[in-house]
Design an enzyme around this catalytic site. Structure first.
Site, short mmCIF file in Angstrom:
data_model
loop_
_atom_site.label_atom_id
_atom_site.label_comp_id
_atom_site.label_asym_id
_atom_site.label_seq_id
_atom_site.Cartn_x
_atom_site.Cartn_y
_atom_site.Cartn_z
N HIS A 129 0.82 -1.21 0.00
CA HIS A 129 0.00 0.00 0.00
C HIS A 129 0.85 1.27 0.00
CE1 HIS A 129 -2.71 -2.84 2.47
NE2 HIS A 129 -3.08 -2.89 1.21
N TYR A 170 1.38 0.70 13.59
CA TYR A 170 1.80 1.65 12.57
C TYR A 170 1.64 3.06 13.09
CZ TYR A 170 0.78 -2.03 9.07
OH TYR A 170 0.73 -3.17 8.33
#
Length: 186
Positions: free
Chosen positions: A65, A135
């Site tokens: 991504h 993240y």
């Protein structure tokens, strides 16, 4: 004493981060973030979002991504439980390492993380069941800016350590890069 070592990788700007611990017989303390220590790396970026993922099965692949500008994001990625092969692909237009990838095994045991700058695609493959990832993002998620690269793209030739396991329908549908792809400008 610094709680982090920032180790350059072959791809400019992509850093392996070693998180140091303080421990005794009770266990340990591990700092995941310190603005002062990260200042040189994170510079004028801000923490815009923090995400936590759980992946149940071995060999699952998430990614690759990225977000197009002006919503390009840097990521600081850590594995809090389990083991993953974490992969970053340089998509920066004009970069000397354009379309090259770098991978590191991240695990709860080795306390390693990756700092992935803007202009990179990111993904991982779980190497065991029950993996949790954390993240830290420099930009919020913007659906219209999100895109991805197919994890099995032959032009990239990523050496996934296990046969491809589960993938989301969205990740499976990402196209292979054609020769007209010139990269992104972070």
């Amino acid at each position: 004493m610094s709680r982090f070592d920032f180790i350059p990788t072959p791809l400019s700007g992509l850093l392996l981060v070693e998180r140091k611990t303080l421990g005794d017989a009770r266990g340990y303390l591990q700092r995941l973030w310190c603005q002062d220590e990260w200042q040189a790396v994170f510079s004028d970026r801000r923490i815009a979002q923090v995400n936590h993922t759980y992946t149940a099965s071995t060999a699952t692949v998430r990614g690759l991504h990225f977000q197009y500008p002006p919503y390009a994001e840097a990521k600081y990625v850590s594995c809090l439980r389990g083991r993953v092969l974490d992969v970053a692909v340089d998509l920066r237009a004009g970069s000397p390492t354009f379309l090259q990838w770098h991978a590191e095994e991240l695990s709860a045991a080795n306390r390693l993380s990756l700092f992935i700058p803007e202009g990179f695609a990111h993904g991982f493959q779980t190497l065991e069941d029950d993996c949790e990832m954390l993240y830290v993002h420099s930009a919020p998620y913007v659906a219209e800016a999100e895109h991805g690269v197919n994890a099995m793209d032959p032009r990239l030739g990523i050496a996934w350590p296990l046969p491809m396991g589960e993938q989301s329908p969205r990740d499976r549908q990402f196209a292979f890069l054609d020769h007209s792809f010139m990269g992104v400008t972070p």
